[in-house]
Each structure stands twice: as C-alpha cells, then as structure tokens.
Write an enzyme that holds these catalytic residues in place. Structure first.
Site, short mmCIF file in Angstrom:
data_model
loop_
_atom_site.label_atom_id
_atom_site.label_comp_id
_atom_site.label_asym_id
_atom_site.label_seq_id
_atom_site.Cartn_x
_atom_site.Cartn_y
_atom_site.Cartn_z
CB CYS A 69 -0.92 -0.04 1.22
SG CYS A 69 -1.79 1.49 1.57
CB CYS A 72 0.30 1.81 4.10
SG CYS A 72 -1.42 1.29 3.97
#
Length: 146
Positions: A69, A72
């Site tokens: 991600c 993230c």
C-alpha cells in the site's frame, strides 16, 4: 563474562565484555516508555497488546496497513513521529495480510485505516493517509486527564 575479539586494521584486541540478554517483552516495555509503534505479527502478540491497552485505560491507536500500500508507506513515518511525541498513547501496527482475522474483526476495508480504542471499545476511526485528521483524533481522544 565472554571474551570478545575485535579486529581493527591488522591489530587484534581481546577485551572482556559482559553481554546482557533481555527478553522481547523487556525490549517492548522499554520502547513503550519512549513512545514507539509496536508491530503485531501474531494473534498472540495482538491479544497481549490489546489487553495491555484495556488494562492501562490508555488510548490505543491501531494502524491497519499493508506492505503493498503506497499511502501506508507515506503515512508510516508520520505515525512513528506522532508516537514519539505522544508516549501516553499506545500505537500498534497490524499488517492486514499478516493478521487477516484481526482486520476482519475491525471491518477494515481500505488501507490505511486507523482505529482508536479506549478500554477495548472503538471510539473513532480515520480511513486514508490523512495526517491532519490522524493528529486531531489523537489529540482529541488521547488527552491526558489528571
């Protein structure tokens, strides 16, 4: 006591050295005092941190993340920096692929998702790498009361 050998440009030094062995739990407790983010890699680790949060009555902020991600990875160092400045809050990181049952329990559908718990109950959540919202929620729910 162990004898440790050091090699430094053709000279060999032998020096008596004491080596201390400490447990993973002791390392985590020291890190907690410094305001660190704890990665939960097993269900048992998750349960132990969750229980510690319930017993301490501190705010627990869980970063549900994934290695793949991009957002993230963007927010991760910001989350760590907030943790350093907010030692009275417990910060946890859960990889949704590694601990899928925990992610399902909290109905995580997007990453990153930050879940805020007090005494084991969800009090708020931030979905997405929204730095200002994350900091505001930590300030709101993590206020130290006398």
């Amino acid at each position: 006591m162990f004898l440790v050998t050091f090699l430094d440009k053709k000279k060999i030094y032998k020096t008596p050295t004491i080596i201390f062995f400490i447990s993973r739990r002791e390392i985590q407790e020291m890190a907690a005092e410094e305001g660190q983010v704890f990665g939960c890699h097993t269900v048992d680790e998750w349960k132990a941190h969750f229980q510690k949060g319930v017993e301490s009555k501190k705010l627990v902020v869980i970063d549900f993340t994934a290695a793949w991600c991009g957002p993230c990875r963007f927010i991760s160092p910001i989350f760590a920096e907030i943790a350093k400045k907010t030692a009275h809050v417990i910060f946890l990181k859960v990889d949704v692929d590694e601990l899928e049952p925990v992610a399902k329990e909290f109905k995580v559908e997007a990453m990153p998702t930050f879940v805020f718990l007090k005494e084991g109950q969800e009090v708020d959540r931030v979905v997405g790498a929204r730095e200002k919202d994350l900091a505001a929620k930590i300030s709101l729910h993590g206020a130290v009361t006398a």
